[in-house]
Design a protein around this motif. Structure first.
Motif, mmCIF file in Angstrom:
data_model
loop_
_atom_site.group_PDB
_atom_site.id
_atom_site.type_symbol
_atom_site.label_atom_id
_atom_site.label_comp_id
_atom_site.label_asym_id
_atom_site.label_seq_id
_atom_site.Cartn_x
_atom_site.Cartn_y
_atom_site.Cartn_z
ATOM 1 N N LEU A 174 7.087 38.179 -33.838
ATOM 2 C CA LEU A 174 7.645 37.437 -35.108
ATOM 3 C C LEU A 174 9.454 37.298 -34.111
ATOM 4 N N THR A 175 9.132 38.027 -32.716
ATOM 5 C CA THR A 175 9.972 38.418 -32.188
ATOM 6 C C THR A 175 10.729 36.984 -30.756
ATOM 7 N N ASN A 176 9.287 36.303 -31.031
ATOM 8 C CA ASN A 176 9.877 35.063 -30.158
ATOM 9 C C ASN A 176 10.961 35.293 -28.587
ATOM 10 N N ALA A 177 10.802 36.629 -28.201
ATOM 11 C CA ALA A 177 11.603 37.658 -26.627
ATOM 12 C C ALA A 177 10.716 36.767 -25.929
ATOM 13 N N PRO A 178 11.366 36.292 -24.805
ATOM 14 C CA PRO A 178 10.799 36.080 -23.586
ATOM 15 C C PRO A 178 10.285 37.613 -22.670
ATOM 16 N N GLN A 179 9.341 37.103 -21.881
ATOM 17 C CA GLN A 179 8.278 38.367 -21.521
ATOM 18 C C GLN A 179 8.432 38.003 -19.827
ATOM 19 N N TRP A 180 8.511 39.300 -18.834
ATOM 20 C CA TRP A 180 8.418 38.891 -17.482
ATOM 21 C C TRP A 180 6.619 39.227 -17.308
ATOM 22 N N CYS A 181 6.315 37.986 -16.318
ATOM 23 C CA CYS A 181 4.867 38.318 -15.858
ATOM 24 C C CYS A 181 5.210 38.308 -14.292
ATOM 25 N N ASP A 182 3.769 38.848 -14.178
ATOM 26 C CA ASP A 182 3.964 39.563 -12.877
ATOM 27 C C ASP A 182 2.678 38.523 -12.521
ATOM 28 N N LEU A 183 3.439 37.308 -12.352
ATOM 29 C CA LEU A 183 3.003 36.036 -11.330
ATOM 30 C C LEU A 183 1.550 36.384 -10.034
ATOM 31 N N ILE A 184 2.223 36.506 -8.244
ATOM 32 C CA ILE A 184 1.506 36.723 -7.660
ATOM 33 C C ILE A 184 2.512 38.071 -6.816
ATOM 34 N N PRO A 185 1.583 38.745 -6.119
ATOM 35 C CA PRO A 185 2.342 39.607 -5.012
ATOM 36 C C PRO A 185 3.896 39.728 -4.798
ATOM 37 N N GLY A 186 4.783 40.770 -5.639
ATOM 38 C CA GLY A 186 6.190 40.435 -5.215
ATOM 39 C C GLY A 186 6.618 39.703 -5.737
ATOM 40 N N VAL A 187 6.531 38.295 -6.854
ATOM 41 C CA VAL A 187 6.560 37.418 -7.128
ATOM 42 C C VAL A 187 6.224 37.402 -8.842
ATOM 43 N N ARG A 188 7.734 37.958 -9.931
ATOM 44 C CA ARG A 188 7.671 38.427 -11.067
ATOM 45 C C ARG A 188 8.531 36.643 -11.879
ATOM 46 N N ILE A 189 7.743 36.305 -13.272
ATOM 47 C CA ILE A 189 8.821 35.349 -13.307
ATOM 48 C C ILE A 189 8.859 35.582 -15.000
ATOM 49 N N LYS A 190 10.425 35.587 -15.779
ATOM 50 C CA LYS A 190 10.461 35.996 -17.570
ATOM 51 C C LYS A 190 10.741 34.157 -17.880
ATOM 52 N N LEU A 191 9.499 34.290 -18.709
ATOM 53 C CA LEU A 191 9.327 32.883 -19.165
ATOM 54 C C LEU A 191 9.283 33.370 -21.124
ATOM 55 N N ARG A 192 9.671 32.495 -21.408
ATOM 56 C CA ARG A 192 9.498 31.407 -23.076
ATOM 57 C C ARG A 192 8.586 32.333 -23.162
ATOM 58 N N PRO A 193 7.884 32.554 -24.467
ATOM 59 C CA PRO A 193 6.884 32.018 -25.809
ATOM 60 C C PRO A 193 6.178 30.745 -25.249
ATOM 61 N N LEU A 194 5.034 30.328 -25.171
ATOM 62 C CA LEU A 194 4.089 29.183 -25.142
ATOM 63 C C LEU A 194 4.567 28.956 -26.841
ATOM 64 N N THR A 195 4.970 28.079 -27.229
ATOM 65 C CA THR A 195 5.365 27.716 -28.537
ATOM 66 C C THR A 195 4.716 25.807 -28.627
ATOM 67 N N THR A 196 4.517 25.952 -29.993
ATOM 68 C CA THR A 196 4.644 24.293 -30.265
ATOM 69 C C THR A 196 5.060 23.357 -29.762
ATOM 70 N N ALA A 197 6.291 24.090 -29.797
ATOM 71 C CA ALA A 197 7.840 23.567 -30.125
ATOM 72 C C ALA A 197 7.700 22.650 -28.244
ATOM 73 N N LEU A 198 7.159 24.180 -27.184
ATOM 74 C CA LEU A 198 7.427 23.739 -26.016
ATOM 75 C C LEU A 198 6.677 23.557 -25.092
ATOM 76 N N MET A 199 5.176 23.523 -25.653
ATOM 77 C CA MET A 199 3.903 22.752 -25.811
ATOM 78 C C MET A 199 4.337 20.740 -25.853
ATOM 79 N N VAL A 200 4.760 20.498 -27.151
ATOM 80 C CA VAL A 200 4.829 18.849 -27.249
ATOM 81 C C VAL A 200 5.349 19.148 -26.227
#
Length: 145
Positions: free
Chosen positions: A6-32
């Motif tokens: 319920l916090t809907n806080a962005p989270q870091w994701c290790d994408l590929i070696p040496g690269v990480r990205i901070k992402l918004r949660p994948l919500t319905t609003a984002l998908m639409v």
């Protein structure tokens, strides 16, 4: 059990070696919002599934990526996310595959769970209908002699 963050806080994701990205949660609003992206609308009718998947991933990434680490320009100088840079990142196969697997697939798997099998009478599949006809008695055969 479905667990809601319920916090809907962005989270870091290790994408590929040496690269990480901070992402918004994948919500319905984002998908639409991503589905309404001009790049999606401009796809020709009958566009290949792969072309549509790439366009959708880029549309989602442009909306979801807030920050990143480990990405730089041709000189190796760190750069901030921009629509062009995000598109260039997803043009790299390993980054595209990781984004699809680590971010998009989670939402699709959750969506697919609602399309599962019908419930059983004694558990989650209660109410399932039989799809096969009952077996008939075997036809008697002549004795071999």
């Amino acid at each position: 059990m479905l667990t809601l963050d319920l916090t809907n806080a962005p989270q870091w994701c290790d994408l590929i070696p040496g690269v990480r990205i901070k992402l918004r949660p994948l919500t319905t609003a984002l998908m639409v919002s991503a589905r309404g992206d001009p790049a999606i609308a401009e796809l020709p009718e009958g566009a290949a599934t792969e072309e549509a998947a790439l366009a959708m991933a880029k549309a989602l990434a442009r909306r979801a990526i807030l920050a990143w680490e480990g990405i730089g320009d041709a000189d190796g100088t760190p750069i901030e996310p921009s629509p062009e840079a995000i598109d260039a990142l997803l043009d790299l196969w390993p980054a595209f595959e990781a984004f699809q697997t680590l971010y998009v697939a989670k939402a699709l798997l959750l969506d697919a769970e609602k399309n599962g099998s019908a419930p059983l009478p004694t558990g989650p599949s209660a109410g399932a209908k039989a799809t096969a006809r009952p077996a008939q008695d075997p036809v008697p055969t002549a004795p071999h002699g």
